[in-house]
Design a protein around this motif. Structure first.
Motif, PDB file in Angstrom:
ATOM      1  N   ASP A  21       0.835  -1.189   0.000  1.00  0.00           N
ATOM      2  CA  ASP A  21       0.000   0.000   0.000  1.00  0.00           C
ATOM      3  C   ASP A  21       0.875   1.246   0.000  1.00  0.00           C
ATOM      4  N   SER A  22       0.386   2.273  -0.654  1.00  0.00           N
ATOM      5  CA  SER A  22       1.063   3.564  -0.658  1.00  0.00           C
ATOM      6  C   SER A  22       0.084   4.599  -0.125  1.00  0.00           C
ATOM      7  N   ALA A  23       0.494   5.834  -0.111  1.00  0.00           N
ATOM      8  CA  ALA A  23      -0.393   6.902   0.352  1.00  0.00           C
ATOM      9  C   ALA A  23      -1.612   7.057  -0.546  1.00  0.00           C
ATOM     10  N   TYR A  24      -1.530   6.524  -1.770  1.00  0.00           N
ATOM     11  CA  TYR A  24      -2.609   6.660  -2.740  1.00  0.00           C
ATOM     12  C   TYR A  24      -3.382   5.366  -2.967  1.00  0.00           C
ATOM     13  N   GLY A  25      -3.159   4.369  -2.131  1.00  0.00           N
ATOM     14  CA  GLY A  25      -3.863   3.103  -2.269  1.00  0.00           C
ATOM     15  C   GLY A  25      -2.921   1.978  -2.637  1.00  0.00           C
ATOM     16  N   LYS A  27      -0.449  -0.559  -4.483  1.00  0.00           N
ATOM     17  CA  LYS A  27       0.567  -0.361  -5.521  1.00  0.00           C
ATOM     18  C   LYS A  27       0.850  -1.721  -6.166  1.00  0.00           C
TER      19      LYS A  27
END
Length: 106
Positions: A21-25, A27
């Motif tokens: 997971d990244s800050a934007y959902g 990956k």
């Protein structure tokens, strides 16, 4: 140990490996097209990686070294995109049976 023979994997799928997971959902890695597989689109009750009982609508069997962790995106031969719920490596050390990776899909 032997690998599952290619002639037992008549289908082709596209796998986008889950990287985390990244800050934007979620990956994903780059899509890997043409992965040889045997696909069965049928409904089964399975357990996800957290142990919850859920429904799988497709099962994919592929080579044991395929990079497909749980949560990966998979495009089936029918064109349907799905998500890997859980994976299981099938091995039998010392026995003359092929190794494979089984992926239960959403």
């Amino acid at each position: 140990m032997t690998r599952i023979p290619p002639w037992l994997l008549p289908h082709r799928v596209v796998i986008e490996p889950y990287l985390g997971d990244s800050a934007y959902g979620p990956k994903y890695g780059p899509p890997v097209p043409g992965v040889r597989a045997m696909v069965a689109e049928q409904v089964r009750t399975v357990r996800d990686r957290e142990g919850r009982e859920i429904v799988s609508t497709a099962q994919v069997i592929t080579a044991p070294d395929t990079d497909c962790p749980a949560e990966s995106r998979i495009t089936l031969p029918s064109g349907r995109r799905t998500r890997a719920l859980s994976t299981a490596h099938h091995t039998a050390p010392g026995l003359p049976v092929p190794e494979s990776l089984e992926v239960m899909c959403e």
